[in-house]
Structure formats: C-alpha cells, structure tokens
Write a protein that holds these residues in place. Structure first.
Motif, PDB file in Angstrom:
ATOM      1  N   UNK A 145     -83.719 -24.262-109.821  1.00  0.00           N
ATOM      2  CA  UNK A 145     -82.548 -25.115-109.710  1.00  0.00           C
ATOM      3  C   UNK A 145     -81.393 -24.502-108.951  1.00  0.00           C
ATOM      4  N   UNK A 146     -81.473 -23.211-108.626  1.00  0.00           N
ATOM      5  CA  UNK A 146     -80.411 -22.570-107.858  1.00  0.00           C
ATOM      6  C   UNK A 146     -80.562 -22.916-106.374  1.00  0.00           C
ATOM      7  N   UNK A 147     -79.570 -23.522-105.757  1.00  0.00           N
ATOM      8  CA  UNK A 147     -79.710 -23.913-104.352  1.00  0.00           C
ATOM      9  C   UNK A 147     -79.811 -22.723-103.402  1.00  0.00           C
ATOM     10  N   UNK A 148     -79.299 -21.544-103.812  1.00  0.00           N
ATOM     11  CA  UNK A 148     -79.338 -20.376-102.943  1.00  0.00           C
ATOM     12  C   UNK A 148     -80.476 -19.421-103.293  1.00  0.00           C
ATOM     13  N   UNK A 149     -81.371 -19.836-104.145  1.00  0.00           N
ATOM     14  CA  UNK A 149     -82.479 -18.966-104.549  1.00  0.00           C
ATOM     15  C   UNK A 149     -83.407 -18.727-103.352  1.00  0.00           C
ATOM     16  N   UNK A 150     -83.736 -17.463-103.056  1.00  0.00           N
ATOM     17  CA  UNK A 150     -84.573 -17.176-101.888  1.00  0.00           C
ATOM     18  C   UNK A 150     -86.075 -17.226-102.172  1.00  0.00           C
ATOM     19  N   UNK A 151     -86.457 -17.507-103.426  1.00  0.00           N
ATOM     20  CA  UNK A 151     -87.863 -17.419-103.814  1.00  0.00           C
ATOM     21  C   UNK A 151     -88.618 -18.711-103.505  1.00  0.00           C
TER      22      UNK A 151
END
Length: 311
Positions: free
Chosen positions: A271-277
């Motif tokens: 749910x994190x918009x900046x998650x790189x995974x």
C-alpha cells in the motif's frame, strides 16, 4: 608473447601531478559537482570535493583527500577530516582517501572510527594498488598518458575537456570506458521473487542512450559524463557486435515492460506508493537473468577484460 603489466610508481610524480590524476579520474568516473580545492589554495583539509551517484542508494557528498605520501597516518587523516568538517559547506556524507602507498587493515579501521566520531559514517580508502586497479578499469588511457609523461592541463575546465575528448583512443580503450555503463545493479544484481526495482526500466533506457550517443545520464536525466559511443569504434566487426548488444539491451527492456503489463511483474501489496519492492514469478526472474547474462557475455566477446557478471 604475453606482455607484463608493470605497476605505476606514483612516488615518481609530484603532489600536484598526483592530485591532477585523482581529479581527472573522478571526472571520468562520473562524479558530479567536482571542485579541486587544492588548486585554489586554502583547501581547509579538502583536496577535492564532489558528489558520487549510486543506482541503489542516495548520492553522497564526499571529500577526497590525495595522500601523496608513503604512509597515511591516523594523525594526518584525523587532522584533515576535522578541518573538512569545520569548513564552509558543512559536514560531508563521506570521506575518500586516495593514497600513494599501502594502507594496513588496522589503519583503515582506525581512520573509519575517527570519521565516525566526527559524524561521518562512510569512509573509502584506496591504496596505490587499488587506485591503479580502478584507473585501469575505468580510465586506462588516462593512466597511460600519466605514466608516459603526458602533462595534464592545470585548470579544472581544461582537465575536464582533456578527459572528455577521445583523441587517438584505441578501440580497446574505448570499450574499457563503455564497459562502465554495465557496472550497475540493473545488470549485476540477480532477480528474486521479491526485488527492488525503483528505476530498472530507466537504467536500461539510459544504457541504450549512452552506448548509442556517448551521453551517460542519471535516472533524473542529468548528464553524468561522456563516454565513447558505438560510432567511435573503428573495427567494423566490433561495431556490429556492439549494435547487437544494444538490441539485446532493448530486448531486456521489452521483456520487462511486457511482463509488467501481463502481471507477472507487479508492485507489492503493502500500500505504500513509494515502495520499491516488486513481485516476480520465478519464470520471469529466470528470463530476465538469462537476458542480462547474454548481454554481458556478448560484450565480453569483444572486450576480454570485462568483469561484470551476475552476482
């Protein structure tokens, strides 16, 4: 007959010559905002400063010290670091020492601890052997000129032009410079079912542009430096192979885009918009690794010293 590579005796050169070579190397290696404080006088413990970019972590504002002496002592290193931290511009993110002589493991540890006391976590120390290895990897033609007595220009701007021009560059030297575009996580970090892919596609597109035009950019579009392009290569056979390398890099991009569209590569569900995974199926991870391995193997077929491989 095999030729012998003799080590460079940096002790045969003056301090200013050594600093010029260190500055020229970092221009060639793509550091940004380089300033040669030692040339200007009143360096306040800073010979050279600049910003080192990374694909997989934040850039570091770094103070580079040119230790043109037989031994880098803890006292000297600590004094220079203290001056640099107190200088105008504030505390750097990292220190880097490029040394004329050898540096013991114990000495490296003590200097790193002294930097940590000053609040600087990152310290890189190159002995003369390590400096020469990196020169041979990324800027061998500069090393050849230096060792053969070709006088480097004095002014920063002239050194930049000297480094960026490619007069009489052999195909082997050009390939050595071009090889640097593959020494990045986008080409040597194996894929797993969970992988960090914040700018994989952009890195691939930047590589295609660098090989075709000689302009190497960061993921934000800032020009890092210029390298020889395919068009600098004189040998027609090698040029054809490099054109095939570019096609294979583009095919790697196409595979990534297609699998992203098909859902076999998808953003994690945190749910994190900046998650790189990103999540990859085992099939796609293998497919992308195989594509990269073909690219690296093909480039190595025309440049035998090339040592980038999947880790």
């Amino acid at each position: 007959m095999a030729s012998t590579v003799h080590p460079i005796h940096f002790e045969d050169y003056s301090g200013i010559q050594f600093e010029r070579l260190v500055f020229a190397y970092h221009v060639r290696a793509g550091w940004r905002d380089l300033v040669w404080h030692g040339q200007c006088g009143g360096d306040q413990g800073r010979d050279i400063s600049g910003i080192e970019d990374f694909d997989d972590r934040p850039a570091r504002r770094t103070i580079i010290q040119c230790a043109n002496r037989d031994t880098l002592t803890l006292a000297k290193a600590r004094t220079d670091m203290e001056k640099a931290v107190a200088a105008v511009g504030g505390k750097p993110d990292a220190f880097k020492f490029v040394c004329r002589g050898a540096v013991s493991d114990a000495g490296r540890t003590r200097i790193g601890e002294a930097a940590a006391v000053l609040g600087v976590k990152h310290v890189t120390i190159w002995s003369s052997v390590e400096f020469e290895e990196n020169l041979r990897l990324r800027a061998e033609y500069l090393l050849h000129r230096f060792a053969q007595g070709v006088e480097f220009p004095e002014a920063e701007a002239d050194i930049r032009k000297f480094v960026d021009d490619f007069p009489d560059l052999s195909d082997a030297d050009a390939l050595g410079l071009m090889a640097a575009v593959f020494d990045r996580p986008a080409f040597h970090t194996p894929f797993h079912q969970e992988s960090s892919l914040p700018a994989f596609q952009q890195a691939i597109e930047d590589t295609i542009g660098a090989l075709n035009t000689g302009v190497w950019r960061t993921r934000e579009g800032t020009e890092i430096r210029r390298i020889p392009s395919i068009h600098h290569i004189r040998d027609q056979r090698v040029r054809k192979v490099l054109a095939q390398v570019v096609r294979q890099v583009d095919e790697l991009r196409r595979i990534f885009v297609a699998r992203l569209r098909e859902g076999e590569i998808r953003h994690c569900q945190c749910g994190r918009p900046d998650c790189p995974t990103y999540m990859l199926s085992p099939r796609v991870a293998g497919e992308l690794d195989d594509a990269r391995d073909r690219i690296l193997t093909l480039f190595r077929s025309v440049h035998a010293p090339f040592d980038v491989a999947l880790r």
